[in-house]
Scaffold this active site. Structure first.
Site, PDB file in Angstrom:
ATOM      1  N   CYS A 144       0.826  -1.207   0.000  1.00  0.00           N
ATOM      2  CA  CYS A 144       0.000   0.000   0.000  1.00  0.00           C
ATOM      3  C   CYS A 144       0.863   1.260   0.000  1.00  0.00           C
ATOM      4  CB  CYS A 144      -0.997  -0.040   1.161  1.00  0.00           C
ATOM      5  SG  CYS A 144      -2.312   1.183   0.977  1.00  0.00           S
ATOM      6  N   HIS A 183      -3.988  -4.871   0.370  1.00  0.00           N
ATOM      7  CA  HIS A 183      -3.494  -5.339   1.667  1.00  0.00           C
ATOM      8  C   HIS A 183      -3.577  -6.859   1.783  1.00  0.00           C
ATOM      9  CE1 HIS A 183      -2.746  -1.559   3.797  1.00  0.00           C
ATOM     10  NE2 HIS A 183      -3.707  -1.066   3.046  1.00  0.00           N
ATOM     11  N   GLU A 200      -1.929  -8.779   3.635  1.00  0.00           N
ATOM     12  CA  GLU A 200      -1.808  -9.228   5.041  1.00  0.00           C
ATOM     13  C   GLU A 200      -3.183  -9.427   5.671  1.00  0.00           C
ATOM     14  OE1 GLU A 200      -1.405  -6.168   4.069  1.00  0.00           O
ATOM     15  OE2 GLU A 200      -2.251  -4.791   5.541  1.00  0.00           O
TER      16      GLU A 200
END
Ligand code: MN
Length: 239
Positions: A111, A215, A217
Site C-alpha cells: 500500500c 493489503h 496481510e
C-alpha cells in the site's frame, strides 16, 4: 533446525489516549508474517546508526501501510485534499528503502509502502484519487479490511506476481487514498485496476521485491494465494 528469518516491519505512530501513545502496526502484518514462517519485529523510527543495525539484523523488510506521503519528497506542494502525513516517517522510510535496495535485502512493499518505494526511486503520486482521477471506484473501501472490493488485472509482463498468483484477474481489498502517478523508471506495472490505477509494481532488475497496492496481510488468513505472497517473501529472506 533452520532459523526463522527476522522480518522488520515499518511502523507509524498512534495516540491512543494521553498516557498511551507510540508505535503502531496493524496486527494483520505480524499475523501474516508468523503464519508464513517468519519472525516479525516492529521497527520504530530511529536515527541513522540504529537504522544501520536494522539493516544488518533483519533478513527481510515490510514497508507497511499508513498515512499519505508528504508531497515535498516528489517536489510538489500539498493538494487541498491531501490527508494526514507524517514527515519523519517518510524521511526514515525513504532512507531505509534506499539502504534495503543497496544491501539487496528482500522487500515487501504494501500500500503506502509501494507508493513510498516509487517516490524513493524518483516517481510521483496522485495525491487525492477522487479529485485527481476520472475513476468511479472507491479505492478507500468502507467495508472491513479483510473483505474484497475491486478486481485487478495481473499484467502478462509480470514475472513475479504471475508466478505466485495463478489467475490473471483477482479480487482485492482497497484502502488507499493515494496512488502511483508517474512511475519510477526502474519499475514497471505488474497489475492494475480496471479504472487504470497501478495496483502492483515490479523492478526491472531487483529480484527480491514484491510491491502491491492492496493489503494481502488482511486477506492471508483466509486466502492461500495471499498467504503465498508472504511465503515467497519469507522464503527469499532465508537466503
Ligand atoms: Mn485499489
Amino acid at each position: 533446525m533452520e532459523r526463522k528469518p527476522i522480518i522488520g516491519i515499518t511502523s507509524s505512530y498512534v495516540n491512543h489516549n494521553y498516557y498511551m501513545e507510540g508505535v503502531y502496526v496493524h496486527h494483520d502484518y505480524h499475523k501474516a508474517v508468523i503464519k508464513a514462517g517468519g519472525v516479525p519485529v516492529i521497527l520504530p523510527i530511529a536515527p541513522m546508526d540504529v537504522m544501520e543495525e536494522y539493516i544488518k539484523q533483519c533478513d527481510g523488510f515490510i514497508l507497511s501501510g499508513g498515512e499519505d506521503i508528504n508531497p515535498k519528497f516528489y517536489n510538489q506542494g500539498p493538494h487541498q485534499n491531501i490527508g494526514f502525513f507524517y514527515t519523519e516517517r517518510d524521511e526514515f522510510e525513504l532512507a531505509l528503502t534506499k539502504k534495503i535496495l543497496e544491501q539487496n535485502k528482500p522487500l515487501f512493499a504494501i500500500c503506502r509502502g509501494m507508493q513510498l518505494l516509487n517516490v524513493a526511486l524518483g516517481g510521483t503520486l496522485i495525491q487525492d484519487i477522487p479529485s485527481q482521477t476520472q475513476s468511479s471506484f472507491k479505492h478507500m473501501q468502507i467495508i472491513q479490511r479483510h473483505k474484497k472490493s475491486h478486481s485487478i488485472i495481473i499484467n502478462k509482463d509480470s514475472r513475479l506476481l504471475k508466478s505466485i498468483i495463478s489467475q490473471s484477474h483477482i479480487e482485492v481489498n482497497s484502502l488507499h487514498h493515494q496512488a502511483i502517478d508517474r512511475l519510477a523508471e526502474e519499475l514497471f506495472v505488474a497489475a492494475s485496476s480496471p479504472d487504470g490505477l497501478v495496483e502492483a509494481v515490479e523492478h526491472k532488475s531487483y529480484k527480491h521485491l514484491l510491491a502491491v497496492q492492496w493489503h494481502p496481510e488482511s486477506l492471508a488468513a483466509e486466502n492461500e494465494e495471499m498467504l503465498n505472497l508472504f511465503r515467497y517473501f519469507i522464503d527469499k529472506s532465508k537466503k
